[in-house]
Motif scaffolding. Structure first.
Motif, PDB file in Angstrom:
ATOM      1  N   PHE A 153      64.871 -46.917  28.377  1.00  0.00           N
ATOM      2  CA  PHE A 153      65.258 -45.826  29.264  1.00  0.00           C
ATOM      3  C   PHE A 153      64.014 -45.027  29.626  1.00  0.00           C
ATOM      4  N   TRP A 154      63.616 -45.113  30.894  1.00  0.00           N
ATOM      5  CA  TRP A 154      62.492 -44.347  31.440  1.00  0.00           C
ATOM      6  C   TRP A 154      63.055 -43.258  32.334  1.00  0.00           C
ATOM      7  N   LEU A 155      62.575 -42.031  32.121  1.00  0.00           N
ATOM      8  CA  LEU A 155      63.127 -40.858  32.792  1.00  0.00           C
ATOM      9  C   LEU A 155      62.024 -40.089  33.509  1.00  0.00           C
ATOM     10  N   ASN A 156      62.368 -39.490  34.630  1.00  0.00           N
ATOM     11  CA  ASN A 156      61.444 -38.648  35.374  1.00  0.00           C
ATOM     12  C   ASN A 156      60.834 -37.574  34.456  1.00  0.00           C
ATOM     13  N   ARG A 157      59.518 -37.439  34.502  1.00  0.00           N
ATOM     14  CA  ARG A 157      58.813 -36.540  33.584  1.00  0.00           C
ATOM     15  C   ARG A 157      59.207 -35.070  33.805  1.00  0.00           C
ATOM     16  N   LEU A 187      70.970 -41.531  35.852  1.00  0.00           N
ATOM     17  CA  LEU A 187      70.827 -42.984  35.959  1.00  0.00           C
ATOM     18  C   LEU A 187      71.846 -43.481  36.966  1.00  0.00           C
ATOM     19  N   PRO A 188      71.378 -43.878  38.161  1.00  0.00           N
ATOM     20  CA  PRO A 188      70.015 -44.242  38.556  1.00  0.00           C
ATOM     21  C   PRO A 188      69.149 -43.132  39.148  1.00  0.00           C
ATOM     22  N   GLY A 189      69.696 -41.934  39.370  1.00  0.00           N
ATOM     23  CA  GLY A 189      69.049 -40.920  40.207  1.00  0.00           C
ATOM     24  C   GLY A 189      67.603 -40.626  39.899  1.00  0.00           C
ATOM     25  N   VAL A 190      67.275 -40.386  38.609  1.00  0.00           N
ATOM     26  CA  VAL A 190      65.904 -40.008  38.252  1.00  0.00           C
ATOM     27  C   VAL A 190      65.371 -40.886  37.119  1.00  0.00           C
ATOM     28  N   ALA A 191      65.811 -42.128  37.088  1.00  0.00           N
ATOM     29  CA  ALA A 191      65.358 -43.076  36.070  1.00  0.00           C
ATOM     30  C   ALA A 191      64.311 -44.017  36.652  1.00  0.00           C
ATOM     31  N   GLY A 192      63.572 -44.680  35.765  1.00  0.00           N
ATOM     32  CA  GLY A 192      62.584 -45.658  36.198  1.00  0.00           C
ATOM     33  C   GLY A 192      63.239 -46.897  36.780  1.00  0.00           C
ATOM     34  N   LYS A 193      62.510 -47.597  37.631  1.00  0.00           N
ATOM     35  CA  LYS A 193      63.069 -48.763  38.316  1.00  0.00           C
ATOM     36  C   LYS A 193      63.538 -49.827  37.335  1.00  0.00           C
ATOM     37  N   GLU A 194      62.770 -50.056  36.292  1.00  0.00           N
ATOM     38  CA  GLU A 194      63.158 -51.068  35.295  1.00  0.00           C
ATOM     39  C   GLU A 194      64.497 -50.709  34.650  1.00  0.00           C
ATOM     40  N   THR A 195      64.682 -49.432  34.339  1.00  0.00           N
ATOM     41  CA  THR A 195      65.932 -48.974  33.734  1.00  0.00           C
ATOM     42  C   THR A 195      67.099 -49.148  34.694  1.00  0.00           C
ATOM     43  N   VAL A 196      66.895 -48.748  35.940  1.00  0.00           N
ATOM     44  CA  VAL A 196      67.943 -48.886  36.955  1.00  0.00           C
ATOM     45  C   VAL A 196      68.319 -50.352  37.128  1.00  0.00           C
TER      46      VAL A 196
END
Length: 419
Positions: A153-157, A187-196
């Protein structure tokens, strides 16, 4: 029966024999709120599952407030949401300089300054810092651990660094997540592309047999991600097919959102007696028909209303073309629908999921598009182009027979047929 179907910023006429219309599929009417601003003020003061927002802010005294907002592709009545929210900020002593709006673009393109003004208004753009999420910028993402399915899970900083996190949204049907709003801001709004990408990969399992929303594995993982992100408070609305607010909810990520889901479901999931030979589905005009990527929702809903071997007519301007580069690449490979589906099942990639959605319909049904797109783009989507809705109707009757039955979907992007 005559219809004026939404198309871009206008409408297109259609005339269908009454005897051939099985059903006109429209959302169930619900009266708009007489005083929507007051309704927002009320739920901010009396939310579901949390203390009043003003009390939470006064107690926490956040130096960094982040408000996650929708992008241009998701019509949201900010003229109703922002004024009461800003009143609470003022009441709680939160200065404008402490507030950042993060646009939940998911994997969509970032907003231009002009689009920010168009969506949020000049005053909001003047008073607050507004930044679009970039799902591919590794420097702007923070690792938050693994989600239950096992992926990262990658999230907008900026979202991660917020002292207080609020999300705004609209709760409408969604073709594999069940409903928008709530947890989808994260998720997906402010997550990293890989996570989405990993989250959305499960759509291929769900599209033909969508489970109830409280059992939907994609949605449940989105909720888990939103909890990890630390969402403190949501403010969501349910709107009718004219974008008038019919309900406002606020408070806890799940408790408030599920209440909105139940209302949205009662409006937008509409029973039909049987699939028709032909479905005519409007993508609801701009911005929902801004591109093929967005107009696909109208195709998916029409698919549910059309028998195998039937014909679907999609009415969608698509002024911005495909709307996403990976999707465009897939549609121009010259592959058959089955080849696209096989590839996405084996190697899921964001953007490719829209190609899968088009291919899945084209594998079983004929598609005609009334659109501004040139014929070669329409053909790449396994469809034929018609210059008018009436021409499309004539083409469909030629394929299905002069006595074919129609289901008409004037709000096809948001109305979900339930057989």
């Amino acid at each position: 029966m005559q219809f004026n179907l939404k198309y871009g910023n206008g409408t297109l006429p259609a005339d269908i024999e009454d005897r051939q219309i099985l059903q006109v599929l429209l959302p169930k009417p619900r009266a708009p709120l007489a005083q929507p601003l007051e309704a927002v003020r009320r739920v901010l003061a009396e939310p579901d599952g949390t203390p009043p927002l003003a009390s939470m802010l006064r107690e926490r005294k956040p130096a960094k407030v982040v408000v996650v907002v929708n992008d241009i592709t998701r019509p949201t009545p900010y003229e109703v949401l922002f004024p009461p929210l800003l009143e609470v900020f003022q009441e709680a002593g939160i200065p404008d300089s402490a507030v950042t709006l993060v646009t939940a673009t998911g994997i969509h393109d970032p907003h231009t300054p002009e689009q920010n003004i168009q969506v949020y208004g000049e005053e909001i753009c003047r008073r607050f810092r507004i930044l679009s999420h970039d799902a591919t910028d590794s420097r702007g993402l923070v690792y938050k651990g693994k989600l239950p399915s096992g992926y990262d899970f990658w999230l907008n900083r900026l979202v991660d660094e917020a002292d207080f996190l609020i999300t705004l949204g609209v709760v409408m049907p969604h073709y594999f997540a069940g409903f928008s709003g709530g947890r989808k801001s994260i998720l997906p709004g402010v997550a990293g592309k890989e996570t989405v990408q990993k989250n959305h990969a499960r759509m291929v399992e769900l599209m033909d047999n969508l489970p109830p929303i409280r059992e939907n594995p994609v949605s449940l993982e989105m909720i888990h991600a939103a909890r990890l992100a630390g969402v403190d408070f949501i403010l969501n609305v349910v709107v009718d097919d004219s974008n008038q607010v019919v309900e406002v909810v606020a408070g806890d990520l799940e408790q408030a959102w599920y209440r909105a889901v139940d209302i949205s479901e009662s409006m937008y999931l509409v029973p039909v007696p049987r699939p028709a030979d032909i479905a005519i589905s409007s993508a609801c005009g701009f911005p929902r028909d801004i591109n093929l990527y967005q107009a696909q929702k109208a195709l998916d809903h029409a698919d549910k209303a059309t028998r195998k071997g039937g014909t679907i007519i999609i009415v969608a301007e698509c002024r911005d073309g495909y709307g996403e580069k990976v999707f465009e690449d897939f549609m121009n490979r010259g592959w058959t629908p089955q080849q696209i589906m096989d590839e996405i099942k084996a190697h899921f990639v964001m953007g490719g999921h829209k190609a899968y959605a088009f291919a899945k319909v084209a594998a079983e049904k004929q598609v005609i598009m009334v659109t501004s797109l040139p014929e070669h783009i329409v053909a790449s989507c396994f469809a034929r182009k018609a210059e008018s809705v009436q021409e499309a109707v004539e083409m469909a009757l030629e394929a299905q027979g002069k006595d074919a039955e129609f289901i008409i979907m004037p709000e096809g992007a948001v109305t979900v047929p339930k057989i």
